[in-house]
Design an enzyme around this catalytic site. Structure first.
Site, PDB file in Angstrom:
ATOM      1  N   LYS A 112     -13.659  11.152   2.429  1.00  0.00           N
ATOM      2  CA  LYS A 112     -13.338  11.487   3.807  1.00  0.00           C
ATOM      3  C   LYS A 112     -14.014  10.523   4.777  1.00  0.00           C
ATOM      4  CE  LYS A 112     -10.807  15.165   3.199  1.00  0.00           C
ATOM      5  NZ  LYS A 112     -10.758  16.418   3.938  1.00  0.00           N
ATOM      6  N   GLN A 130     -18.532  22.058  -7.736  1.00  0.00           N
ATOM      7  CA  GLN A 130     -17.209  21.485  -7.540  1.00  0.00           C
ATOM      8  C   GLN A 130     -17.377  19.986  -7.701  1.00  0.00           C
ATOM      9  OE1 GLN A 130     -16.604  22.861  -3.541  1.00  0.00           O
ATOM     10  NE2 GLN A 130     -17.590  21.070  -2.649  1.00  0.00           N
ATOM     11  N   ASP A 187     -10.806  15.491  -1.162  1.00  0.00           N
ATOM     12  CA  ASP A 187     -11.918  14.834  -1.855  1.00  0.00           C
ATOM     13  C   ASP A 187     -12.629  15.765  -2.835  1.00  0.00           C
ATOM     14  OD1 ASP A 187     -12.918  16.434   0.156  1.00  0.00           O
ATOM     15  OD2 ASP A 187     -14.538  15.054   0.727  1.00  0.00           O
ATOM     16  N   ASP A 207     -23.350  27.005  -2.690  1.00  0.00           N
ATOM     17  CA  ASP A 207     -22.173  26.761  -1.871  1.00  0.00           C
ATOM     18  C   ASP A 207     -20.993  27.604  -2.380  1.00  0.00           C
ATOM     19  OD1 ASP A 207     -21.173  24.791   0.239  1.00  0.00           O
ATOM     20  OD2 ASP A 207     -19.691  24.479  -1.372  1.00  0.00           O
ATOM     21  N   ASN A 208     -20.388  28.359  -1.474  1.00  0.00           N
ATOM     22  CA  ASN A 208     -19.187  29.140  -1.819  1.00  0.00           C
ATOM     23  C   ASN A 208     -19.273  29.898  -3.143  1.00  0.00           C
ATOM     24  OD1 ASN A 208     -17.600  28.617   0.435  1.00  0.00           O
ATOM     25  ND2 ASN A 208     -16.892  26.665  -0.383  1.00  0.00           N
ATOM     26  N   GLU A 216     -24.189  31.282   0.009  1.00  0.00           N
ATOM     27  CA  GLU A 216     -23.445  30.840   1.185  1.00  0.00           C
ATOM     28  C   GLU A 216     -22.010  31.332   1.052  1.00  0.00           C
ATOM     29  OE1 GLU A 216     -20.958  27.758   3.505  1.00  0.00           O
ATOM     30  OE2 GLU A 216     -20.960  28.103   1.361  1.00  0.00           O
ATOM     31  N   LYS A 243     -21.419  15.764   8.374  1.00  0.00           N
ATOM     32  CA  LYS A 243     -20.905  15.875   7.003  1.00  0.00           C
ATOM     33  C   LYS A 243     -20.173  14.609   6.574  1.00  0.00           C
ATOM     34  CE  LYS A 243     -18.549  19.769   7.351  1.00  0.00           C
ATOM     35  NZ  LYS A 243     -17.683  20.862   6.839  1.00  0.00           N
ATOM     36  N   TYR A 244     -19.643  13.855   7.577  1.00  0.00           N
ATOM     37  CA  TYR A 244     -18.796  12.724   7.222  1.00  0.00           C
ATOM     38  C   TYR A 244     -19.345  11.389   7.678  1.00  0.00           C
ATOM     39  CZ  TYR A 244     -15.810  16.801   6.843  1.00  0.00           C
ATOM     40  OH  TYR A 244     -15.328  18.039   6.526  1.00  0.00           O
TER      41      TYR A 244
END
Lengths: 661, 661
Positions: free
Chosen positions: A249, A309, A344, A380-381, A409, A521-522
């Site tokens: 990204k 992930q 991504d 995360d998630n 989270e 983040k990017y």
């Protein structure tokens, strides 16, 4: 059924009990477990109820007498003394000797002749030791003989009813009469930081010495003293692993990265490694352990992100194609939430036919970082992976590392969030970020603190995250940041901020969204870490207040108090023994001064309505002499939108006030 | 844990469930069991929840799709069709094909290219039958081939998403993915009379042909047509056994009976026999069975009193001294509740060392009377005998006589009363007798009808009993009797009166107590059975209304409605299908006319606020045309303190009203 003929006591509706005891309640050392149950029997005999508790690894129960609250409800409590699993349950029985004593007293009061009744008491004593040769039996027999030999009924009755030793011996139950609650319930005892922590999240890559260059962990170490000075105790790093190249990204979440764009750290894995590798731009593994050690020297623990992930370049994809979903055209299934796509990121397929090796591998990732000194993970998630996986993982990790803390989270539906907490997450993200009004705060906090949820769900309040720049921070300016900081840090004993965006009051959002414009983040951000108007000093003070005041080191002790202004939230936090009492008043309106009357529950605090007391604002160092229940507050958001008042109510003489004023 | 990897669905907080399934919920044929549960999974896939139910004696489950109520709560229901025990539980699974269909629809809506996604649907089909040779597999393969061979994506998508047969086949779950709720829950199905009954209690001994002489059962038969005419269906007789002579009670509970005093029927047992004997004054056993048959011919069932206690002359005392408590002076322990004494009654000692023979003997008593045609028992003071005994007794009796109904006469603490209901009593006495105010009625009825209590506790409302002449009946006169009758008969589907004291409005009390002066418990009464001012006609009408209106044949359908007058209680009772709708307005003040506005929940009844409807008073035969929600009532206690209004809301044209008016 006949075998239960003498077990006349019923025990039911025991609290706390999570999913019929399948899941434990959560505590840390020093916290109480307050147990209640309905305990009753047929008839009118005297019932005794006892709370039993023990370390899970020891066999001997310790006992606490429960007290009757009325309506057949009983309560007892015990304190957690050691960092290990505890068990608890309740038992009860009908006590024939106490029943007899009670009846006798009533007859005496009514002036009835009780000479035969007195002998009936002796008979009960003899029945309770017959055919037994224990020390107790010998002593009871001696007492019975003595009572029988007494000269008058009055003597007999005195001995039978007012001999402490006898009452104590006779109160020991006959096992055949004892009903036990059918389940033993568990207490998951975590270390203190699970209950009380202040988190600081930042991106090491934005901490380069040369502005704009990719920062390293070594360079980030320079930030640690400042984080410690602000009073945080957990430094949480977004994923530190190699970032994928395919579909990387670009700035502002664009699908076409430009050369030099670093990509999202959550797109984990490249030719340089996966979840157990460190992104080379951040340094070598020894830099990571060095960072962890340096943090430790400043009283900081490092929390790592656990994002299960992969980027399309993750080594797993070629090594374990069976852990991913493949489309009919042979391409891999990317993450999506139709019609949204995450180009991504490739999700791991937990529905893979043989999940054993996958689960073991992911456990290995956790153990790898534990080995490197990480004892806290922000997951995360977690709600997109099976509950059974987490439950298994936590049980496995706990075997050797019970000190590890996992923060969930999961911003999702309430029952899913609560389930994740039940299966073992020590802390959880919450809806705090989107609670704005007085009614919303009261409702939500009461759910978290005063329902069963509080037994297993430990909230961690975040005013912002790299994903979320909420509307009120975008528009409310510096006062809104201070207000949200104070709320997070005093409503919940666990809280965190994403910095330096937070302390710099960064409020530049993507139009119409709750996202940061030019999100970190990017891209690598060029922060002015000491920008004017920053909140470092006030953060420092808030965290200092949290450390100094045990009342703020727990969440379930919150109690909301009345105010006559809808914009003023007013709440009490006090320790169980009332040695530390705080009252917090927050102006929820970042734009206007709000004032009004607030009601202090003086009677609950051991004061009377006519009494004066010192309310000392720990934030501003202002002092107020308040009196009785209703008192006045005025909060100008441009100055300080919040009072954090410590109550000194043992000061009764003017001289005492002088000392403080 | 890994073995649960694919069982991603969580099922918890299932209702109704009594004590984690240890006790059944109660129903009769035709009633619904409405089941709810939290059902959810990780992630965002489509979850299916299914309610399973079956007769306990059959193995095949029947299934009901549950519907999502929001917030991960699901509901389904089933109807009881046969008089036998039922089981129910819930299962759930993640449905990959429905998840795929949902995602595809979202992508189509967003205009995304879905050609590969369509093929992914076919892939799911092929995966679901691979390696299987079932009919389903053959059909699926054919369908998959057909879809793959379709000419266009549009054709494929149409076939994949809109073929009912395919969706049905694919919705059948893979057993490896199905989560089952860990418990199967029970429904105790009783016969209809357990839910809907009208009881009439009287003392046969007061029914002698010659005034003042001891009445017989043969003589009492003459009363049966009148009881039937009044609309009752249960005739409950106080104990019919020989009455003890020792310490027999005289008139007004005096300790010295005079010659000719009959004693209390609850002082059971004499030289003439115990619990399986008939008092000779009442007749011979053949008279008893004759009475039962005669009652049956009038549509009446006989309920007998089950009082497990003895007079000092009961044969058990010499035959089984081990079943009683003996005092140190060799005397038997009488019943007492210190300082009160019950000189004519000896309690059975359920704590006896070997309770087996005692329990069997008492079971024998119940079976003896069942043999004589008694299928209903009113159990005296069940709360002074162990819960385990009743639970065992009911299980034993149910083996051969599942039709038997037990009514618990326990006026004690709420949790004890509820426990007795849980362990199997089909009906229970209540606190109705002491509920006077609007607030008290609403609170109590909501507890009985709209909490878990309603699942197992069937109230039976009594305005009076031989033990209780409540204060409001003593002072409120005839209007109070009518008001209490209407309340008992319309609030609860089970109710009863003690007659003829009730229908004769007998209100002569012991001064300062809620007891009858010259109580029938201790003497033969000379009633004027047709005394002026009696309530026979109104009782007749109330019971007729109950029989004609199914809305009054259940208790849990009550819903209280607003009124602007604290003395007017106003409530709705309607059948599930709204085909029978009653509104009841009661003036709780027996002394004054009360009037006010009452609010009809028109929207819930399928009407709009502008609509007129007929409110037909079934008691007075008055008719009112009401409109919308707020309407006016005026209740003169000297005329009738209550409206029982049947609502005819399908009448919309004036012509329809004319017909009724």
């Amino acid at each position: 059924m006949i075998e239960y003929a003498h077990k006349r006591v019923v025990i039911e509706n025991l609290t706390p009990e999570v999913n019929e005891g399948r899941y434990p309640v959560k505590r840390t050392v020093g916290e109480l477990v307050k147990v209640e149950a309905d305990v009753f029997a047929d008839g009118h005999d005297h019932v005794t109820a006892e709370l039993l508790f023990r370390r899970a690894d020891q066999s001997r129960w310790r006992t606490v007498s429960m007290r009757h609250l009325g309506n057949d409800r009983w309560r007892g409590e015990f304190s957690i003394e050691e960092e290990c699993e505890y068990l608890y349950t309740v038992r009860g029985w009908v006590d024939p000797f106490r029943s007899w004593q009670n009846d006798l007293r009533k007859k005496l009061d009514a002036g009835v002749d009780v000479s035969v009744d007195a002998l009936a008491g002796v008979k009960l004593m003899r029945e309770s030791y017959r055919e037994k040769k224990t020390k107790r039996a010998v002593r009871l027999k001696a007492l019975a003989d003595e009572i029988e030999a007494a000269h008058t009924d009055a003597d007999r009755i005195r001995l039978l009813c007012f001999t402490e030793e006898l009452t104590a011996i006779m109160s020991q139950p006959d096992p055949a009469r004892v009903s036990e609650y059918p389940r033993q319930l568990r207490v998951q005892v975590d270390r203190e930081k699970a209950r009380f922590s202040a988190w600081y999240e930042f991106f090491p890559r934005s901490r380069g010495r040369r502005r704009g260059a990719h920062g390293t962990l070594r360079e980030s170490e320079r930030l640690l003293p400042e984080i410690a000075r602000m009073g945080f105790d957990v430094v949480y790093l977004p994923p530190v692993h190699p970032i994928g190249v395919t579909n990387r990204k670009g700035k502002n979440n664009t699908v076409n990265a430009e050369p030099g764009d670093p990509g999202s750290p959550w797109a984990i894995g490249s030719a340089e490694g996966g979840h157990t590798a460190l992104a080379p731009e951040l340094g070598a593994m020894k830099d990571f352990t060095h960072f962890v050690s340096a943090a430790g020297r400043h009283g900081l623990e490092v929390a790592l992100d656990l994002a299960f992930q992969c980027s399309p370049d993750h080594p797993y994809i070629t090594q374990h194609p069976e852990w991913f979903k493949w489309r009919p055209d042979g391409s891999i299934q990317f993450a999506e939430n139709p019609p949204k796509k995450y180009e991504d990121v490739v999700p791991i397929d937990f529905e893979t036919a043989d999940p054993g090796p996958l689960w073991e591998e992911l456990k290995g990732v956790v153990l790898f970082w534990i080995e490197k000194g990480v004892k806290i993970f922000r997951v995360d998630n977690p709600h997109t992976k099976p509950f059974a996986f987490w439950e298994w993982l936590f049980a496995e990790v706990r075997k050797t590392h019970p000190e590890v803390i996992f923060l969930a989270e999961a911003f999702t539906r309430p029952k899913v969030m609560y389930r994740l907490a039940k299966i073992g997450f020590q802390q959880s993200y919450t809806y705090f970020t989107w609670r704005y009004t007085k009614h919303e705060f009261i409702e939500y906090m009461n759910e978290l603190a005063h329902t069963e949820v509080g037994e297993y769900f430990r909230p961690n309040f975040w005013p912002n995250t790299p994903d979320i720049l909420p509307e009120h921070l975008q528009h409310g300016g510096r006062p809104a940041f201070i207000m949200r900081l104070a709320l997070a840090a005093t409503l919940s004993s666990n809280y965190g901020i994403y910095g330096p965006a937070f302390e710099l009051c960064e409020r530049d959002a993507v139009a119409g969204k709750e996202e940061y414009f030019h999100s970190e983040k990017y891209e690598i951000k060029k922060w002015d870490w000491s920008r004017e108007g920053n909140l470092k000093q006030i953060i420092c003070r808030v965290n200092r207040i949290r450390r100094d005041n045990p009342a703020l080191q727990q969440t379930r002790n919150i109690r909301f108090c009345e105010t006559d202004n809808e914009y003023i939230l007013f709440y009490l936090k006090a320790t169980e023994d009332r040695s530390n009492i705080l009252l917090v008043a927050v102006n929820l309106d970042p734009f206007h001064t709000q004032s009004g009357w607030v009601r202090v529950p003086v009677h609950e605090l051991g004061m009377d309505s006519a009494q004066s007391y010192l309310a000392y604002d720990l934030l501003s160092e202002d002092k107020y002499i308040w009196k009785g229940d209703w008192n006045f507050v005025q909060l100008n958001p441009a100055v300080l939108p919040v009072h954090i008042l410590r109550i000194h109510h043992r000061l009764r003489r003017e001289a005492d006030f002088d000392y403080f004023m």
